[in-house]
Design an enzyme around this catalytic site. Structure first.
Site, PDB file in Angstrom:
ATOM      1  N   ASP A 490       4.929  -1.674   0.072  1.00 27.70           N
ATOM      2  CA  ASP A 490       3.733  -1.757  -0.767  1.00 27.70           C
ATOM      3  C   ASP A 490       3.925  -1.114  -2.132  1.00 27.70           C
ATOM      4  OD1 ASP A 490       1.772  -3.079   0.705  1.00 27.70           O
ATOM      5  OD2 ASP A 490       1.307  -1.305   1.891  1.00 27.70           O
TER       6      ASP A 490
HETATM    7  C1  BGC Z   1       1.570   4.102   0.426  1.00 23.76           C
HETATM    8  C2  BGC Z   1       2.036   2.988   1.307  1.00 23.76           C
HETATM    9  C3  BGC Z   1       0.868   2.202   1.816  1.00 23.76           C
HETATM   10  C4  BGC Z   1      -0.059   1.794   0.698  1.00 23.76           C
HETATM   11  C5  BGC Z   1      -1.275   1.138   1.262  1.00 23.76           C
HETATM   12  C6  BGC Z   1       0.648   3.589  -0.632  1.00 23.76           C
HETATM   13  O1  BGC Z   1       0.154   4.669  -1.375  1.00 23.76           O
HETATM   14  O2  BGC Z   1       2.662   4.769  -0.133  1.00 23.76           O
HETATM   15  O3  BGC Z   1       2.800   3.501   2.376  1.00 23.76           O
HETATM   16  O4  BGC Z   1       1.339   1.078   2.479  1.00 23.76           O
HETATM   17  O5  BGC Z   1      -0.432   2.908  -0.069  1.00 23.76           O
HETATM   18  O6  BGC Z   1      -2.149   0.695   0.346  1.00 23.76           O
HETATM   19  C1  NOJ Z   2       2.347   1.511   5.188  1.00 29.31           C
HETATM   20  C2  NOJ Z   2       1.611   0.226   5.249  1.00 29.31           C
HETATM   21  O1  NOJ Z   2       0.626   0.270   6.261  1.00 29.31           O
HETATM   22  C3  NOJ Z   2       2.553  -0.931   5.509  1.00 29.31           C
HETATM   23  O2  NOJ Z   2       1.841  -2.131   5.478  1.00 29.31           O
HETATM   24  C4  NOJ Z   2       3.666  -0.932   4.537  1.00 29.31           C
HETATM   25  O3  NOJ Z   2       4.553  -1.953   4.882  1.00 29.31           O
HETATM   26  C5  NOJ Z   2       4.392   0.397   4.497  1.00 29.31           C
HETATM   27  N1  NOJ Z   2       3.443   1.440   4.280  1.00 29.31           N
HETATM   28  C6  NOJ Z   2       5.474   0.458   3.443  1.00 29.31           C
HETATM   29  O4  NOJ Z   2       4.950   0.515   2.167  1.00 29.31           O
END
Ligand code: BGC
Ligand code: NOJ
Length: 816
Positions: A490
């Site tokens: 993400d």
């Molecule tokens: C996090 C990710 C997460 C995303 C969700 C980010 O701030 O680092 O792990 O998947 O937010 O919106």
């Molecule tokens: C947490 C999120 O829930 C997941 O959808 C994502 O793939 C990972 N973070 C990596 O960013």
């Protein structure tokens, strides 16, 4: 250092001190009514949706940790000059206890503690078929004299919408309403019931009470916290009836216990819905019939014990579906108990409600829920089936997806963006897993809406086709899939270019650019394109299968052509078509995702690139606590990369050990037959194997966390964001299907273990479709390769045991 131990026979983790480095929690509830409960009785409760139907309040990220829960206060006034107040879970009063134990089991938690020869035993769980949490509290006087005690209960209601509850005070400090019946034995929380709600909550005890409170200020005192309630200090409830402000439920029960005497009370926290035309029994008086029915079901100890047994039987049955017996105690413990338990919890919650996910930000993730299915589908395939339909119902007609949907409404929303171009392909992954598990092709013919609009519904298979076509029609200059807002990572926001603090990386800027491409999505396309082709074949559409395979070939070639960096796979191309995750980069030269996923998809195996990529992972990303997501860490913010470079080095997506993709690399190693290395990777993040360093790891030693701080971080090895992570499902897939090697194919189970040389022989039970497989594996010190496979006495070729309808038992012998 440890703070407890595993009791495998009871399937419990036993916590021996309340002072764990972080709250160590458990989840109660399996269907629609859920609670989180910590080892100090903190936590909160909701019905179906942690945002929209929150029953009790929790104070996130507060001081002290773990603020608010469902508390019992025991006031011991036996010695009038030395009264003492304590809680069975230590918090919130934090009186030093003479003994303390918390046992987190599967869907229940138990506390046993004592102070001054008074013992409290508390059992809390959510029964299988009711919308309530039941707490059985037994108090025993172990003194040699009579004991004089007062017991006070305490829960603080949330005014339903948890988001509004902590923001919109100008309204909600005037809306709170309760009703009190039976002298306070049952307290009804009916805020907003007068208007559009058809539901209320109850907190009842199966005994006469000596007083009650429903106003928080009356119970605590306006300037006190739950650690020092006025009412408990005074020893006298005020019988307050809340009107606005913050309604609570508290009961006082005075107890005189002879030496050796015990008394048990059952407290029930419940959620009740009434039909629209049957909301009231008199003007302004709620219809309480269903509430009393619920309370009646748990008014005796026998009834509670029976409900607990039902819950335990439910888990017995579920955990009998995949069960291993080996000489590796920690593997057995994770596979047979905790990993599967966490898979259930992630299936239920997605990323919505934990101690780190507030329940108001993210509902059910599209990509997350599809992946959670992979570790859950064998447990209750029917629920997985419904989930697939629910998820697909939020998909757009062009195959793209909302990134999340709200569990109560099942409607997609764009609160954390959309246009993550990996999303569509995960739907193929989840569906393929379901069909391989069950053989149920009818799901592919189900008529499923797009964006919840039935007027544009098509079959599920058509949805999958839209998923596939989305990637096919969204490619960049190198023939690789466009990344959109981001892919699985993400934080790789290649079209975002955010310059101002506070802009969300997931929603700022265009959701797509014409150029930025993802090698990771290419890996996914190769894997799930083939799985899609198999589904098409099963439906007799060979032309469609061929079309998919032709497209897969193109992407495969594009990866070899533009996605190979010499020693490892490139991660992406940015909006200027520069490489991301390449030796050409100054920082972030190698990323874990394409190494794991491309290899597990089979890319570069025959070309000899896969082995090279995994060697590079070992050399550049490995640490004693797991494999880091990238190296070298970004030391400065890169406008063209987005959130990934926003984290300090070593945390989260910026070179943290992101546990979710460690199993991808482990699976990739099994693809190459490297049992030793696959298992080494498995062990590094596996909770049971790192229990001894709980003081460093900090999060619960019975579940996976999203992230462990990487080598560049100050707190290298420290876990964060426990419980709700795709790690649970992917690790279970890794250990059960690849390392132990029992992989469901469309034609039957394939048995092809890939274990370390010293793993030893093992036996597995696997229920699959309507048969039971007993699988004996003689490993002969080998890492991979099946020399001989015998099924019901007959030797078979290959590794797939053909599934034959009607055959109920398969006795399988494997010689490696
Ligand atoms: C996090 C990710 C997460 C995303 C969700 C980010 O701030 O680092 O792990 O998947 O937010 O919106
Ligand atoms: C947490 C999120 O829930 C997941 O959808 C994502 O793939 C990972 N973070 C990596 O960013």
């Amino acid at each position: 250092m440890k703070y407890g131990y595993f009791d495998d026979a009871a399937r419990e983790y036993v916590i021996t001190t309340p002072k764990t480095p972080l709250p160590w929690i458990n989840y109660l509830g399996n269907k629609e009514f859920f609670s989180l409960i910590s080892n100090t009785c903190g936590g909160y409760t909701f019905y179906k949706d942690a945002k929209l139907l929150r029953l009790t309040r929790y104070r996130y990220n507060n001081v002290p940790y773990d603020n608010n829960g469902k508390y019992f206060y025991i006031k011991d006034v036996t010695d009038a000059a030395n009264t003492v107040v304590w809680n069975p879970g230590w918090q919130p009063v934090k009186t030093k206890l003479d003994s303390y134990e918390c046992r987190h089991g599967l869907g229940y938690s138990k506390f046993t503690s004592s102070k001054n020869d008074v013992e409290a035993k508390l059992l809390t769980f959510v029964p299988m078929n009711d919308n309530c949490e039941v707490s059985k509290l037994t108090i025993t006087n172990n003194k040699s004299t009579a004991a004089k005690l007062s017991l006070f209960s305490y829960v603080e209601w949330c005014l339903w919408n948890a988001d509004d509850d902590m923001k919109n005070f100008q309204r909600n400090l005037s809306t709170g309403e309760v009703e009190v019946v039976d002298g306070g034995s049952v307290i009804f929380h009916k805020t907003e019931y007068r208007e559009r709600r058809n539901h209320y909550a109850i907190y009842g005890v199966n005994a006469k009470v000596d007083g009650f409170d429903t106003s928080r200020d009356a119970f605590l005192g306006a300037y006190n916290g739950p650690d020092s309630p006025d009412v408990v200090a005074e020893g006298k409830a005020t019988n307050s009836v809340a009107s606005g402000w913050s309604p609570i439920a508290s009961q006082q029960i005075n107890l005189d216990l002879a030496p050796g005497e015990s008394k048990t009370f059952i407290f029930t926290l419940g959620y009740i819905e009434n039909p629209e035309d049957d909301k009231w029994e008199a003007p302004s008086v709620v219809n309480k019939k269903p509430a009393f029915k619920m309370l009646d079901s748990y008014k005796t100890e026998e009834a509670v014990d029976k409900a607990l047994k039902e819950l335990c039987d439910y888990w017995d049955n579920l955990l009998g579906i995949y069960h291993i017996s080996s000489k590796n105690e920690k593997v057995d413990r994770m596979v047979n108990i905790w990993n599967q338990y966490q898979c259930m919890v992630t299936f239920n919650m997605s990323r919505s409600a934990s101690y780190y996910e507030s329940g108001i930000g993210r509902g059910m993730g599209f990509r997350d829920s599809c992946q959670d299915l992979l570790g859950f589908v064998h447990l209750i395939p029917d629920r997985a089936r419904q989930r697939i339909i629910d998820i697909a119902s939020t998909q757009f007609q062009d195959g793209s997806a909302y990134h999340q949907y709200q569990p109560l409404t099942k409607k997609g929303n764009s609160d954390i963006g959309s246009g993550f171009n990996d999303d569509p392909l995960w739907l193929i992954a989840g569906t393929s897993a379901y069909v391989r598990e069950t053989g149920d092709l009818s799901i592919l013919k189900e008529i499923v809406p797009f964006d919840n609009d039935m007027s544009v519904a098509k079959t599920l298979m058509e949805h999958l086709k839209c998923s596939l076509n989305f990637t096919i029609t969204h490619k960049g200059p190198h023939g690789l899939p466009l990344i959109g807002r981001a892919d699985w990572n993400d934080c790789l926001n290649l079209n975002c270019f955010s310059e101002h603090p506070g802009e969300s990386f997931q929603t700022f800027g265009p959701s797509e650019g014409p150029v930025a491409e993802s090698v990771f999505i290419a890996g996914m396309f190769v894997k799930y394109g083939e799985e899609y082709a198999q589904l098409a074949e099963l439906l007799g559409d060979d032309a469609e299968a061929k079309r998919a395979r032709d497209e897969v070939k193109k992407v495969y070639d594009a990866v070899l052509d533009a996605g190979w960096d010499g020693e490892w796979f490139v991660r992406a191309y940015d909006a200027y078509s520069n490489k991301v995750g390449s030796k050409e980069c100054e920082e972030g030269q190698i990323y874990i995702e394409p190494q794991g996923f491309c290899v597990l998809a089979g890319i570069g195996v025959k070309e000899g690139l896969a082995a090279k990529a995994l060697k590079s992972v070992e050399e550049r990303l490995d640490t004693k606590y797991g494999v880091m997501i990238l190296q070298p860490a970004y030391t400065k913010y890169h406008l063209e990369l987005g959130e990934v470079s926003s984290y300090p080095p070593g945390y989260k997506e910026n070179a943290g050990i992101f546990c979710h993709n460690n199993p991808w690399v482990s699976i990739a190693e099994t693809v190459l037959g490297h049992g030793n290395r696959a298992f080494e990777i498995y062990k590094k993040t596996c909770p049971a194997y790192i229990e001894d360093i709980s003081d460093i790891h900090c999060t619960e030693p019975y579940v996976y966390s999203q992230m462990v701080a990487g080598r560049d971080a100050k707190f290298f090895g420290q876990g964060k964001n426990s419980w709700l992570t795709g790690t649970a499902a992917w690790t279970f897939v890794n250990i059960s299907q690849y390392i132990l090697g029992v992989y469901p194919t469309h034609n039957g189970l394939s048995i092809n273990p890939c274990v370390p040389e010293d793993f030893g022989d093992f036996t597995l039970t696997r229920k699959y479709r309507d048969a039971v497989y007993t699988i004996d594996v003689k490993t002969n010190g080998s890492q991979s390769g099946v020399k001989k496979l015998t099924v019901n006495g007959k030797e078979i070729e290959g590794t797939v045991i053909p599934y034959e309808a009607g055959v109920k038992e398969y006795k399988v012998e494997v010689i490696m």
